[in-house]
Design an enzyme around this catalytic site. Structure first.
Site, PDB file in Angstrom:
ATOM      1  N   ARG A 100      -4.172  21.337 -14.502  1.00 36.39           N
ATOM      2  CA  ARG A 100      -3.041  20.328 -14.741  1.00 36.39           C
ATOM      3  C   ARG A 100      -3.312  19.921 -16.413  1.00 36.39           C
ATOM      4  NH1 ARG A 100       0.096  16.023 -10.977  1.00 36.39           N
ATOM      5  NH2 ARG A 100       1.306  15.099 -12.561  1.00 36.39           N
TER       6      ARG A 100
ATOM      7  N   ARG B 271       0.781  -1.097   0.000  1.00 39.60           N
ATOM      8  CA  ARG B 271       0.014  -0.062  -0.125  1.00 39.60           C
ATOM      9  C   ARG B 271       0.764   1.323  -0.129  1.00 39.60           C
ATOM     10  NH1 ARG B 271      -2.856  -3.743   3.306  1.00 39.60           N
ATOM     11  NH2 ARG B 271      -4.868  -3.997   2.498  1.00 39.60           N
TER      12      ARG B 271
ATOM     13  N   HIS C 130      -1.032  11.224 -28.569  1.00 41.50           N
ATOM     14  CA  HIS C 130      -1.212   9.908 -28.152  1.00 41.50           C
ATOM     15  C   HIS C 130      -1.842   9.080 -29.028  1.00 41.50           C
ATOM     16  CE1 HIS C 130      -0.693  10.688 -23.498  1.00 41.50           C
ATOM     17  NE2 HIS C 130       0.404  10.493 -24.045  1.00 41.50           N
TER      18      HIS C 130
ATOM     19  N   HIS D 161       7.846   9.541 -28.564  1.00 45.37           N
ATOM     20  CA  HIS D 161       6.609  10.183 -27.396  1.00 45.37           C
ATOM     21  C   HIS D 161       6.652  11.622 -27.915  1.00 45.37           C
ATOM     22  CE1 HIS D 161       3.842  11.286 -24.493  1.00 45.37           C
ATOM     23  NE2 HIS D 161       4.477  12.295 -24.134  1.00 45.37           N
TER      24      HIS D 161
ATOM     25  N   LYS E 272       2.609  11.353 -11.362  1.00 41.00           N
ATOM     26  CA  LYS E 272       1.740  10.358 -12.180  1.00 41.00           C
ATOM     27  C   LYS E 272       2.651   8.948 -12.393  1.00 41.00           C
ATOM     28  CE  LYS E 272      -1.316  13.048 -14.995  1.00 41.00           C
ATOM     29  NZ  LYS E 272      -1.498  13.289 -16.633  1.00 41.00           N
TER      30      LYS E 272
ATOM     31  N   GLU F 296      -5.029  16.528 -11.856  1.00 37.80           N
ATOM     32  CA  GLU F 296      -5.599  16.716 -12.932  1.00 37.80           C
ATOM     33  C   GLU F 296      -7.174  17.101 -12.800  1.00 37.80           C
ATOM     34  OE1 GLU F 296      -4.738  15.270 -17.359  1.00 37.80           O
ATOM     35  OE2 GLU F 296      -4.449  13.810 -15.939  1.00 37.80           O
TER      36      GLU F 296
ATOM     37  N   LYS G 209       6.072  23.474 -14.821  1.00 33.25           N
ATOM     38  CA  LYS G 209       5.434  22.210 -14.477  1.00 33.25           C
ATOM     39  C   LYS G 209       5.280  22.268 -12.848  1.00 33.25           C
ATOM     40  CE  LYS G 209       4.470  17.349 -14.848  1.00 33.25           C
ATOM     41  NZ  LYS G 209       4.789  16.167 -15.606  1.00 33.25           N
TER      42      LYS G 209
ATOM     43  N   GLU H  25       8.780  18.414 -24.941  1.00 29.87           N
ATOM     44  CA  GLU H  25       8.055  18.874 -23.982  1.00 29.87           C
ATOM     45  C   GLU H  25       8.402  20.072 -23.188  1.00 29.87           C
ATOM     46  OE1 GLU H  25       5.375  17.330 -22.385  1.00 29.87           O
ATOM     47  OE2 GLU H  25       5.646  15.309 -23.134  1.00 29.87           O
TER      48      GLU H  25
ATOM     49  N   ASN I   6      -1.448  18.654 -20.937  1.00 26.84           N
ATOM     50  CA  ASN I   6      -1.881  17.554 -22.215  1.00 26.84           C
ATOM     51  C   ASN I   6      -1.656  18.415 -23.490  1.00 26.84           C
ATOM     52  OD1 ASN I   6      -2.444  15.534 -20.231  1.00 26.84           O
ATOM     53  ND2 ASN I   6      -4.195  16.368 -20.148  1.00 26.84           N
TER      54      ASN I   6
ATOM     55  N   HIS J 103      -0.970  16.340 -26.394  1.00 29.76           N
ATOM     56  CA  HIS J 103      -0.846  14.873 -26.250  1.00 29.76           C
ATOM     57  C   HIS J 103      -2.160  14.252 -26.611  1.00 29.76           C
ATOM     58  CE1 HIS J 103       2.528  16.288 -23.686  1.00 29.76           C
ATOM     59  NE2 HIS J 103       2.646  14.965 -23.263  1.00 29.76           N
TER      60      HIS J 103
END
Length: 333
Positions: free
Chosen positions: A228, A114, A239, A252, A136, A224, A214, A178, A232, A235
């Protein structure tokens, strides 16, 4: 240089310093507890060995490099290493590698017993300026990127610009996509750097300014829920393109760069195109549009298949959120 990140429940520092890899023991005070160093086969072996030498009870787990390793099999392998080596809640995981390594190691740390302590040492420019901070973690599932994961903040991030010396020009450009994104959406002065042919001379400034952009976003919106989503930018389409071309065809960052262009207003699109080309990123590519559209409608950010919330930029340094029909994005693809 220390850049503090102040989250709601988990403050931590980013250490940005040349030669920091050899001083990891000074920045991570683990004492007599166990450390699992997670790395991939594409990272120079000496990086993990250098980190391991800083601790008395260290183990190294290596998995195959590449996006194709962001799966349950790799995740299970890391958990197995933790379990068979007798790790408990006082022990730690350290990622030494790029974004895939950070995602995998972070997700394993977030879920083993956990949650145990996680430290990130990014070794690619892409991970240094973007994925290593913000918490993330996750894996790909059923061809959908990062669909399974958790928000789990690192205890510390250590960035050594010297490790970038082993990267190819293409990998550097991959990371700069980025940084260009950060400049377009939140730092006009950062974006201006990429107009200069000598941008490589400002490597540390690029990393620092990207991190500051960032940090300001993730401190305000950790999970998000709103702001946030600006991260993206590029993206949504990126993606989709990445899924359509398949693993190993485009990086990427190259896909993100392609995904940014249609989201830029006509008055800045040529500036953005010139910046991408200046650092060696593609601004056009032939791919299966139907496959990309199918990936887009299954993206976790879609909310529904009929509309998608996207980030658009009409001026350098600012942005807007817009909810548009997916059919409109199909046309942009």
């Amino acid at each position: 240089m220390i850049i503090p990140v102040k989250m709601k429940d988990a403050d931590y520092d980013i250490v940005l310093e040349r030669g920091a890899l050899k001083k990891v023991g000074e920045y991570i005070n683990i004492k007599d507890n166990k450390v699992l160093i997670v790395t991939d086969s594409g990272v120079p072996e000496e990086y993990a060995q250098t980190v391991a030498a800083s601790f008395g009870h260290s183990f190294i787990h290596i998995f195959p490099e590449g996006e194709g390793s962001k799966n349950f099999e790799t995740y299970q392998g890391i958990l197995q290493s933790l379990l068979t080596s007798g790790f408990n809640r006082k022990d730690s995981v350290i990622a030494v590698g790029g974004g895939v390594t950070g995602d995998m190691a972070g997700f394993a740390a977030a879920t083993y017993m956990r949650g145990i302590d996680f430290y990130n040492i990014p070794t690619t420019l892409l991970s240094q300026v973007d994925s290593s901070i913000g918490g993330k973690t996750g894996i790909d599932f059923c061809s959908v990127k990062n669909i399974v994961g958790a928000f789990y903040q690192p205890k510390k991030v250590i960035i050594d610009p010297d490790v970038l010396n082993t990267l190819s020009d293409r990998q550097i450009a991959n990371g700069l996509a980025e940084s260009i994104k950060m400049g377009i959406t939140g730092d006009k002065e950062l974006f201006e750097i990429f107009k200069d042919k000598n941008y490589k001379e400002k490597n540390e400034e690029i990393i620092r300014r990207s991190l500051l952009v960032k940090r300001s976003v993730v401190e305000e919106d950790e999970k998000e829920a709103g702001l946030r989503r600006v991260l993206n930018f590029g993206h949504t389409l990126g993606h989709a393109i990445e899924s359509a071309v398949g693993l190993g065809t485009l990086y990427h960052g190259e896909c993100v760069g392609l995904g940014m262009l249609p989201m830029c207003g006509e008055n800045i699109r040529e500036q953005v195109k010139a910046a991408l080309e200046n650092v060696g990123l593609p601004t056009s590519f032939d791919y299966d549009k139907e496959a990309a559209y199918d990936a887009l409608t299954h993206d976790k950010k879609s909310g529904s298949k009929s509309t998608v919330t996207v980030v658009k930029c009409n001026e350098i340094g600012s942005f807007t959120f817009e909810t548009v029909p997916t059919e409109e994005l199909k046309a942009l693809l």
